[in-house]
Design a protein around this motif. Structure first.
Motif, PDB file in Angstrom:
ATOM      1  N   TYR A  53       0.826  -1.203   0.000  1.00 16.99           N
ATOM      2  CA  TYR A  53       0.000   0.000   0.000  1.00 16.99           C
ATOM      3  C   TYR A  53       0.861   1.254   0.000  1.00 16.99           C
ATOM      4  N   TYR A  54       1.916   1.246   0.795  1.00 20.02           N
ATOM      5  CA  TYR A  54       2.782   2.432   0.885  1.00 20.02           C
ATOM      6  C   TYR A  54       3.425   2.722  -0.472  1.00 20.02           C
ATOM      7  N   ILE A  55       3.953   1.683  -1.118  1.00 19.09           N
ATOM      8  CA  ILE A  55       4.602   1.878  -2.416  1.00 19.09           C
ATOM      9  C   ILE A  55       3.595   2.330  -3.467  1.00 19.09           C
ATOM     10  N   LEU A  56       2.436   1.693  -3.490  1.00 21.79           N
ATOM     11  CA  LEU A  56       1.428   2.035  -4.501  1.00 21.79           C
ATOM     12  C   LEU A  56       0.863   3.436  -4.296  1.00 21.79           C
ATOM     13  N   TYR A  57       0.840   3.913  -3.070  1.00 22.14           N
ATOM     14  CA  TYR A  57       0.391   5.273  -2.819  1.00 22.14           C
ATOM     15  C   TYR A  57       1.320   6.286  -3.479  1.00 22.14           C
ATOM     16  N   HIS A  58       2.620   5.987  -3.481  1.00 16.24           N
ATOM     17  CA  HIS A  58       3.602   6.930  -4.001  1.00 16.24           C
ATOM     18  C   HIS A  58       3.938   6.704  -5.475  1.00 16.24           C
ATOM     19  N   LEU A  59       3.816   5.479  -5.943  1.00 16.70           N
ATOM     20  CA  LEU A  59       4.149   5.156  -7.338  1.00 16.70           C
ATOM     21  C   LEU A  59       2.857   4.771  -8.051  1.00 16.70           C
ATOM     22  N   LYS A  60       2.170   5.758  -8.577  1.00 19.69           N
ATOM     23  CA  LYS A  60       0.800   5.584  -9.055  1.00 19.69           C
ATOM     24  C   LYS A  60       0.687   4.715 -10.306  1.00 19.69           C
ATOM     25  N   ASN A  61       1.766   4.590 -11.080  1.00 16.56           N
ATOM     26  CA  ASN A  61       1.670   3.884 -12.361  1.00 16.56           C
ATOM     27  C   ASN A  61       2.086   2.418 -12.303  1.00 16.56           C
ATOM     28  N   LEU A  62       2.431   1.925 -11.124  1.00 17.28           N
ATOM     29  CA  LEU A  62       2.878   0.536 -11.038  1.00 17.28           C
ATOM     30  C   LEU A  62       1.765  -0.439 -11.436  1.00 17.28           C
ATOM     31  N   LYS A  63       2.153  -1.433 -12.236  1.00 16.76           N
ATOM     32  CA  LYS A  63       1.243  -2.514 -12.604  1.00 16.76           C
ATOM     33  C   LYS A  63       1.678  -3.836 -11.983  1.00 16.76           C
ATOM     34  N   PHE A  64       2.965  -3.976 -11.706  1.00 13.55           N
ATOM     35  CA  PHE A  64       3.499  -5.148 -11.019  1.00 13.55           C
ATOM     36  C   PHE A  64       4.396  -4.683  -9.887  1.00 13.55           C
ATOM     37  N   LEU A  65       4.224  -5.307  -8.717  1.00 10.05           N
ATOM     38  CA  LEU A  65       5.103  -5.058  -7.582  1.00 10.05           C
ATOM     39  C   LEU A  65       5.587  -6.407  -7.081  1.00 10.05           C
ATOM     40  N   ASP A  66       6.897  -6.585  -7.083  1.00 12.31           N
ATOM     41  CA  ASP A  66       7.499  -7.877  -6.744  1.00 12.31           C
ATOM     42  C   ASP A  66       6.970  -8.939  -7.711  1.00 12.31           C
ATOM     43  N   SER A  67       6.387  -9.998  -7.211  1.00 14.53           N
ATOM     44  CA  SER A  67       6.007 -11.101  -8.102  1.00 14.53           C
ATOM     45  C   SER A  67       4.543 -11.103  -8.516  1.00 14.53           C
ATOM     46  N   THR A  68       3.786 -10.087  -8.134  1.00 10.93           N
ATOM     47  CA  THR A  68       2.355 -10.132  -8.414  1.00 10.93           C
ATOM     48  C   THR A  68       1.849  -8.830  -9.018  1.00 10.93           C
ATOM     49  N   PRO A  69       0.818  -8.917  -9.856  1.00 13.21           N
ATOM     50  CA  PRO A  69       0.232  -7.706 -10.429  1.00 13.21           C
ATOM     51  C   PRO A  69      -0.481  -6.885  -9.373  1.00 13.21           C
ATOM     52  N   VAL A  70      -0.571  -5.612  -9.618  1.00 10.41           N
ATOM     53  CA  VAL A  70      -1.303  -4.693  -8.750  1.00 10.41           C
ATOM     54  C   VAL A  70      -2.789  -4.801  -9.075  1.00 10.41           C
ATOM     55  N   THR A  71      -3.609  -4.927  -8.052  1.00  8.72           N
ATOM     56  CA  THR A  71      -5.053  -5.052  -8.266  1.00  8.72           C
ATOM     57  C   THR A  71      -5.755  -3.714  -8.058  1.00  8.72           C
ATOM     58  N   LEU A  72      -6.949  -3.608  -8.604  1.00  6.74           N
ATOM     59  CA  LEU A  72      -7.743  -2.408  -8.421  1.00  6.74           C
ATOM     60  C   LEU A  72      -8.070  -2.197  -6.945  1.00  6.74           C
ATOM     61  N   GLU A  73      -8.344  -3.291  -6.233  1.00  4.77           N
ATOM     62  CA  GLU A  73      -8.642  -3.187  -4.808  1.00  4.77           C
ATOM     63  C   GLU A  73      -7.453  -2.627  -4.037  1.00  4.77           C
ATOM     64  N   GLU A  74      -6.251  -3.060  -4.409  1.00  2.27           N
ATOM     65  CA  GLU A  74      -5.055  -2.540  -3.748  1.00  2.27           C
ATOM     66  C   GLU A  74      -4.872  -1.051  -4.013  1.00  2.27           C
ATOM     67  N   ILE A  75      -5.134  -0.647  -5.233  1.00  2.00           N
ATOM     68  CA  ILE A  75      -4.996   0.772  -5.569  1.00  2.00           C
ATOM     69  C   ILE A  75      -5.956   1.615  -4.732  1.00  2.00           C
ATOM     70  N   LYS A  76      -7.185   1.149  -4.598  1.00  2.00           N
ATOM     71  CA  LYS A  76      -8.167   1.880  -3.794  1.00  2.00           C
ATOM     72  C   LYS A  76      -7.745   1.933  -2.334  1.00  2.00           C
ATOM     73  N   GLU A  77      -7.266   0.804  -1.815  1.00  2.00           N
ATOM     74  CA  GLU A  77      -6.858   0.765  -0.411  1.00  2.00           C
ATOM     75  C   GLU A  77      -5.584   1.578  -0.181  1.00  2.00           C
ATOM     76  N   ALA A  78      -4.700   1.579  -1.160  1.00  2.00           N
ATOM     77  CA  ALA A  78      -3.478   2.379  -1.061  1.00  2.00           C
ATOM     78  C   ALA A  78      -3.818   3.864  -0.967  1.00  2.00           C
ATOM     79  N   GLU A  79      -4.826   4.310  -1.716  1.00  2.00           N
ATOM     80  CA  GLU A  79      -5.248   5.706  -1.645  1.00  2.00           C
ATOM     81  C   GLU A  79      -5.814   6.046  -0.270  1.00  2.00           C
TER      82      GLU A  79
END
Length: 222
Positions: free
Chosen positions: A128-154
């Motif tokens: 969540y912390y990384i996705l909050y700051h790096l808005k364009n990420l589609k993959f983090l480590d070994s898994t894709p970024v989900t829409l739910e994660e993006i919402k929760e990161a915000e």
């Protein structure tokens, strides 16, 4: 070398980015400096065409003066010495506006969920912390970024820095037979027909002290 897109220099014992070797190839798109002893990412200001920078298995710490690389999409820093997540993210968030893939597995700042099955909550906070700051990420480590994660990161990402690991939580460098093998690059990022180690690049150049085939770093080795 005008048509060469990739330079790979794994396992050459470099302590710094070998700019003397790279200086005539500033138009490359992929640079692989895995399995060296590099502590700082420096001297890459002229490499504006880079789309992929692979620095797995080095000694890179949290505080780096990264250059502005507007075309960089992939940054792989698995198994380094990044211990302060806030400091590291602050050092890259304004430098790579098009970054879509980031991997920090086996750094002290990355909770060990993928290797132990524990620390799931800490690992999710880290995401969540990384996705909050790096808005364009589609993959983090070994898994894709989900829409739910993006919402929760915000919602909570700005507050979600996980606790720093203690020394006993950090996996030693020596690989155990039963340790899971992870891939830093998703197979979805490679073009069809290029093979799992191509990173989607059409031309490969290898500079090494010895012409050993096993010095080519495959995804399974990361």
């Amino acid at each position: 070398m005008a048509n060469e897109d990739t330079i790979a220099l794994p396992g050459q014992d470099y302590d710094v980015v070998p700019i003397d070797v790279l200086s005539k190839n500033t138009s490359i798109k992929t640079l692989d400096l895995s399995y060296n002893n590099i502590k700082k990412v420096e001297s890459l200001e002229s490499f504006k065409q880079l789309t992929s920078l692979v620095l797995d298995n080095n000694r890179i710490g949290s505080n780096n003066t990264f250059p502005n690389l507007p075309n960089l999409k992939t940054l792989s820093l698995n198994n380094n010495d990044i211990s302060d997540l806030k400091e590291f993210i602050d050092s890259i968030k304004n430098k790579f506006p098009n970054l879509t893939f980031l991997s920090l597995l086996k750094n002290p700042a990355c909770p060990n969920y993928y290797f132990t099955g524990l620390d799931f909550n800490d690992y999710q906070k880290y995401r969540y912390y990384i996705l909050y700051h790096l808005k364009n990420l589609k993959f983090l480590d070994s898994t894709p970024v989900t829409l739910e994660e993006i919402k929760e990161a915000e919602r909570q990402g700005i507050y979600s820095i996980p606790a720093k690991p203690t020394q006993q939580d950090i996996i030693p460098d020596e690989a155990d037979e039963d340790e899971p093998v992870y891939k830093s690059l998703s197979s979805e990022l490679a073009q069809e027909g290029k093979g799992k180690a191509s990173f989607g690049v059409s031309t490969y150049v290898y500079y090494g002290r010895q012409s050993e085939g096993n010095r080519f770093i495959m995804n399974d080795d990361l």
